[in-house]
Scaffold this active site. Structure first.
Site, short mmCIF file in Angstrom:
data_model
loop_
_atom_site.label_atom_id
_atom_site.label_comp_id
_atom_site.label_asym_id
_atom_site.label_seq_id
_atom_site.Cartn_x
_atom_site.Cartn_y
_atom_site.Cartn_z
N ASP A 1 2.94 8.87 -3.30
CA ASP A 1 3.10 7.80 -2.33
C ASP A 1 1.73 7.59 -1.71
OD1 ASP A 1 4.89 5.90 -1.04
OD2 ASP A 1 4.45 6.99 0.80
N GLY B 1 -3.13 -3.85 -5.04
CA GLY B 1 -2.90 -3.54 -3.64
C GLY B 1 -4.03 -4.05 -2.74
N TYR B 2 -4.52 -3.17 -1.90
CA TYR B 2 -5.53 -3.55 -0.91
C TYR B 2 -6.97 -3.38 -1.43
CZ TYR B 2 -1.60 -3.44 2.34
OH TYR B 2 -0.40 -3.68 2.98
#
Length: 197
Positions: free
Chosen positions: A71, A152-153
């Protein structure tokens, strides 16, 4: 099935490819990462480690094989560590573009832009052994997206140990530096020990 298979608890095939590249032979000879096609559990843990363990336990329960899961997210100091464990669903849509847009909106006018990518990698075995290794990749949030690689980022994160955004790094560069590579390389010796290789 061989006796040295480890299920990677994700439906994201890109992540399977990325982790095979990151881990290479680090898991030991004959140990093979296999994909997961079972149900996705509800990730309702209060930390990266808790959510990684939830995913790994579900994969073990479904397959009977040892499982790896992770995660990860971005923690921004000026936002009190947000989006954190909610990074993937920050904007409520699971869209990278929406998440980035919300992050940049929330960072508007903020001068101190330090942040870190965080990853918890979990290894769970059918006999109930559980291990977690957590790693961080420090950097800062850019004022606009730069680069079209990664996911993602990545386009709005510039690592401290690079002169470009994470989205501008080559796959090899990112695999050498990232939070995910650090976490999984940290857990690889535990996997080897499990299989006695």
């Amino acid at each position: 099935m061989t006796s040295r298979e480890v299920v990677l608890a994700t439906h994201n095939q890109g992540k399977v490819v990325e982790l095979r590249e990151i881990l290479g032979s680090a898991l030991g000879e004959g140990v093979e990462l296999v994909g997961y096609d079972g149900p996705e559990p509800v990730e309702d843990g209060g930390s990266y480690a808790a959510n990684a363990l939830i995913k790994a336990r579900a994969a073990v329960a479904h397959t009977g094989l040892p499982a790896l899961a992770d995660d990860s997210g971005i923690a921004v100091d000026a936002l009190g560590g947000a989006p954190g464990i909610h990074s993937a669903r920050y904007a409520g849509t699971r869209s990278d573009a929406d998440n980035i847009a919300l992050l940049l909106a929330n960072m508007e006018g903020v001068v101190e832009r330090t942040a870190a990518f965080v990853c918890a990698a979990a290894f769970v075995t059918p006999d109930g052994q559980e291990h977690v290794v957590e790693a961080v990749w420090n950097g800062e949030v850019l004022t606009e997206p730069v680069g079209d690689g990664g996911h993602g980022y990545d386009p709005v994160f510039r690592p401290d140990d690079a002169d470009r955004s994470s989205a501008e790094l080559s796959r090899d560069e990112k695999n050498a530096l990232s939070h995910r590579s650090k976490a999984f390389r940290g857990i690889a010796p535990i996997v080897r020990e499990h299989f006695g290789v």
